[in-house]
Design an enzyme around this catalytic site. Structure first.
Site, PDB file in Angstrom:
ATOM      1  N   SER A 100     -12.992   1.906  10.279  1.00  0.00           N
ATOM      2  CA  SER A 100     -12.257   2.016   9.014  1.00  0.00           C
ATOM      3  C   SER A 100     -12.902   1.187   7.911  1.00  0.00           C
ATOM      4  CB  SER A 100     -10.816   1.539   9.214  1.00  0.00           C
ATOM      5  OG  SER A 100     -10.142   1.520   7.969  1.00  0.00           O
ATOM      6  N   GLU A 140       0.834  -1.219   0.000  1.00  0.00           N
ATOM      7  CA  GLU A 140       0.000   0.000   0.000  1.00  0.00           C
ATOM      8  C   GLU A 140       0.860   1.257   0.000  1.00  0.00           C
ATOM      9  OE1 GLU A 140      -1.314   1.998   3.221  1.00  0.00           O
ATOM     10  OE2 GLU A 140      -0.797   0.527   4.758  1.00  0.00           O
ATOM     11  N   LYS A 183      -5.166  11.174   0.654  1.00  0.00           N
ATOM     12  CA  LYS A 183      -5.357   9.815   1.175  1.00  0.00           C
ATOM     13  C   LYS A 183      -6.577   9.236   0.463  1.00  0.00           C
ATOM     14  CE  LYS A 183      -6.762   7.656   5.557  1.00  0.00           C
ATOM     15  NZ  LYS A 183      -6.981   7.917   6.988  1.00  0.00           N
ATOM     16  N   VAL A 206      -5.339   0.617   2.856  1.00  0.00           N
ATOM     17  CA  VAL A 206      -5.493  -0.835   2.759  1.00  0.00           C
ATOM     18  C   VAL A 206      -6.745  -1.167   1.935  1.00  0.00           C
ATOM     19  CG1 VAL A 206      -6.008  -2.930   4.089  1.00  0.00           C
ATOM     20  CG2 VAL A 206      -4.208  -1.354   4.863  1.00  0.00           C
ATOM     21  N   ASP A 246     -11.275  -0.236   5.843  1.00  0.00           N
ATOM     22  CA  ASP A 246     -10.431  -1.439   5.669  1.00  0.00           C
ATOM     23  C   ASP A 246     -11.196  -2.697   6.104  1.00  0.00           C
ATOM     24  OD1 ASP A 246      -8.455   0.387   5.015  1.00  0.00           O
ATOM     25  OD2 ASP A 246      -7.205  -0.019   6.782  1.00  0.00           O
ATOM     26  N   LYS A 258      -2.856  -1.004  15.658  1.00  0.00           N
ATOM     27  CA  LYS A 258      -2.349  -0.186  16.757  1.00  0.00           C
ATOM     28  C   LYS A 258      -3.414  -0.047  17.828  1.00  0.00           C
ATOM     29  CE  LYS A 258       1.083   2.794  14.759  1.00  0.00           C
ATOM     30  NZ  LYS A 258       1.001   2.798  13.305  1.00  0.00           N
ATOM     31  N   ASP A 286     -16.754   5.716  14.009  1.00  0.00           N
ATOM     32  CA  ASP A 286     -15.545   5.702  13.191  1.00  0.00           C
ATOM     33  C   ASP A 286     -14.987   4.278  13.090  1.00  0.00           C
ATOM     34  OD1 ASP A 286     -13.171   6.096  11.867  1.00  0.00           O
ATOM     35  OD2 ASP A 286     -12.631   7.910  12.954  1.00  0.00           O
TER      36      ASP A 286
HETATM   37  N1  PSU Z   1      -2.383   2.119  10.593  1.00  0.00           N
HETATM   38  C1  PSU Z   1      -1.040   2.220  10.720  1.00  0.00           C
HETATM   39  N2  PSU Z   1      -0.324   2.796   9.706  1.00  0.00           N
HETATM   40  C2  PSU Z   1      -0.925   3.293   8.582  1.00  0.00           C
HETATM   41  C3  PSU Z   1      -2.342   3.176   8.473  1.00  0.00           C
HETATM   42  C4  PSU Z   1      -3.027   2.583   9.498  1.00  0.00           C
HETATM   43  O1  PSU Z   1      -0.494   1.782  11.710  1.00  0.00           O
HETATM   44  O2  PSU Z   1      -0.233   3.831   7.698  1.00  0.00           O
HETATM   45  C5  PSU Z   1      -3.022   3.665   7.224  1.00  0.00           C
HETATM   46  C6  PSU Z   1      -3.320   2.482   6.283  1.00  0.00           C
HETATM   47  O3  PSU Z   1      -3.162   2.909   4.940  1.00  0.00           O
HETATM   48  C7  PSU Z   1      -4.789   2.202   6.564  1.00  0.00           C
HETATM   49  C8  PSU Z   1      -5.323   3.585   6.832  1.00  0.00           C
HETATM   50  O4  PSU Z   1      -5.460   1.584   5.495  1.00  0.00           O
HETATM   51  O5  PSU Z   1      -4.293   4.238   7.569  1.00  0.00           O
HETATM   52  C9  PSU Z   1      -6.614   3.548   7.608  1.00  0.00           C
HETATM   53  O6  PSU Z   1      -7.152   4.832   7.674  1.00  0.00           O
HETATM   54  P1  PSU Z   1      -8.639   5.011   8.282  1.00  0.00           P
HETATM   55  O7  PSU Z   1      -8.498   4.653   9.734  1.00  0.00           O
HETATM   56  O8  PSU Z   1      -8.946   6.453   8.055  1.00  0.00           O
HETATM   57  O9  PSU Z   1      -9.533   4.098   7.518  1.00  0.00           O
HETATM   58 MN    MN Z   2     -12.149   6.515   9.975  1.00  0.00          MN
END
Ligand code: PSU
Ligand code: MN
Length: 330
Positions: free
Chosen positions: A165, A50, A111, A131, A167, A184, A163
C-alpha cells in the site's frame, strides 16, 4: 544563556506550522472548512479523518452513522474534526454535516490515493481519500494528527504481486501521526512492520507492547516503543516533527478494546477464505482491499463491521486526546 532556541520549542513549532501552510503547493488545491481553518489559525487541536473508510470501507448508511459519531467523539474530547474528501474535484479539509451526509450517500465515488489525486482533480471526481491521500492533504493544511481504523500494508503474497500500500510510503514521507488499530490480517503484518522500519517510521504502541491485528489485540509482533499516556505520545510527536524536523510520519497502534475484539478463531479462517475468494475472482490492485473488507463483513455476518466501528471510535478518542496535549506543548 536562557533564551536559546532549545528553550523555545513552542516558537519553533509555530514557525514550522505556518511555513508548512504557506509553502506547500498542495494547499492551493485545498478548501479548508471555516471551523477547521479557525481552529488551525488559533493552534487549537484538530484531528484529520479519512474518507475511503466511508466510500469503500463500510456499507451505507452505517458508514455515515460512523462518520458522524466519530466527529462527535473528537468534539467531545475538545478537538475539531476534519474529515478529508475529494468532492467534485476539490480536496476538502473538513465537511459540515450536510456535506458529509451528501458525500456518504453518493454512489459511484472513486478511491483516491496519492497517485490518483491529480487525475481526479482534473476530472472533477468525487472520492474517498485513502490514508495516504488524507495524510498528504492533512500535512498541507497543517494538521498533525489523524485517526483511522486500519492502514493499508504489505499484502500476503507481495513477494509475487508487489502489492504494498502507498499508505506505507506516505508514512515515510509525510509528517503526520496516524492513530490506527494496527492492520488487518488480510495483510502480511510482519512484512508491513519491516517496510515501515525501512521507511524510518516509528511504530508506537498505546498501552501495548504488541502491534495489534485490527480485530484482535495481539499479533505476536512487537511495536518499536510502548507509551501509556496521550501526553507522552504528544511529546514524541512534537520531538519528531518540531525538534528533529523529521519528515517521516508516526504510526500509533491502539488495540481494540477487549470487549469489542473478535476471537482469532472466529476471524482468521474467514479472512483466509476472503483472501482465497479474491484470488479466485482475480481481484487485484486498488480493488483488493475494498473487496476483502466487504467479503469479510459478509462472511462474519456483520460482526466485523461492528468491531470496525467500535475501534474507529476508540482511535478517534485517543487521537483527540493526543491533539489536545500537542496543542498544549507544541
Ligand atoms: N483497511 C481497513 N479499512 C479501510 C482501509 C484499509 O481496515 O477502510 C482503506 C484505507 O483508506 C486505506 C486503504 O488507506 O484502504 C488502503 O488501500 P490500499 O491497500 O489499496 O492501499
Ligand atoms: Mn495495493
Amino acid at each position: 544563556m536562557t533564551s536559546g532556541p532549545r528553550n523555545k520549542p513552542q516558537r519553533l513549532a509555530a514557525t514550522d506550522r505556518s511555513s508548512t501552510i504557506i509553502t506547500s503547493p498542495l494547499s492551493d488545491c485545498i478548501d479548508v472548512e471555516p471551523g477547521v481553518a479557525a481552529a488551525l489559525a488559533a493552534c487549537a487541536p484538530v484531528v484529520a479523518l479519512e474518507s475511503t473508510i466511508i466510500t469503500h470501507g463500510m456499507p451505507y448508511p452505517q458508514s455515515l452513522a460512523m462518520a458522524l459519531e466519530v466527529e462527535a467523539i473528537v468534539r467531545a474530547r475538545g478537538a475539531t474534526p476534519a474529515t478529508i474528501a475529494l468532492i467534485d474535484g476539490v480536496l476538502r479539509v473538513g465537511l459540515d454535516r450536510a456535506a458529509l451526509e451528501a458525500f456518504a450517500a453518493r454512489s459511484g465515488s472513486v478511491k483516491v490515493s496519492r497517485r490518483d489525486l491529480a487525475a481526479a482533480i482534473v476530472r472533477r471526481d468525487t472520492g474517498g481519500t485513502t490514508v495516504a491521500a488524507t495524510m498528504a492533504a492533512a500535512a498541507a493544511a497543517g494538521i498533525r494528527i489523524f485517526a483511522t481504523g486500519g492502514i493499508g500494508g504489505v499484502h500476503r503474497g507481495a513477494a509475487e504481486t508487489f502489492d504494498v500500500s502507498a499508505d506505507l510510503t506516505e508514512l515515510g514521507r509525510t509528517p503526520v501521526a496516524v492513530v490506527c488499530a494496527g492492520a488487518k490480517s488480510i495483510l502480511d503484518l510482519a512484512k508491513t512492520l519491516e517496510y515501515l522500519e525501512t521507511q524510518g517510521v516509528p511504530v508506537l504502541g498505546y498501552g501495548s507492547d504488541e502491534f495489534p491485528a485490527f480485530f484482535s489485540r495481539t499479533s505476536g509482533l512487537r511495536v518499536d516503543h510502548r507509551f501509556d499516556s496521550a501526553a507522552e505520545l504528544a511529546r514524541v510527536i512534537a520531538t519528531q516533527f518540531f525538534r528533529l524536523g523529521f519528515k517521516q510520519g508516526i504510526l500509533i497502534a491502539n488495540p481494540i478494546a477487549a470487549e469489542d475484539a473478535l476471537a482469532p478463531a472466529q476471524i482468521d479462517a474467514r479472512i483466509a477464505l476472503a483472501v482465497a475468494d479474491a484470488d479466485a475472482a482475480g481481484v487485484t490492485r486498488k480493488d483488493l482491499t475494498p473487496y476483502l473488507l466487504g467479503r469479510i463483513n459478509e462472511l462474519t455476518g456483520g460482526a466485523s463491521l461492528t468491531a470496525n466501528i467500535a475501534l474507529v471510535k476508540q482511535n478517534a478518542s485517543l487521537a483527540a486526546r493526543i491533539a489536545v496535549e500537542l496543542a498544549r506543548i507544541g
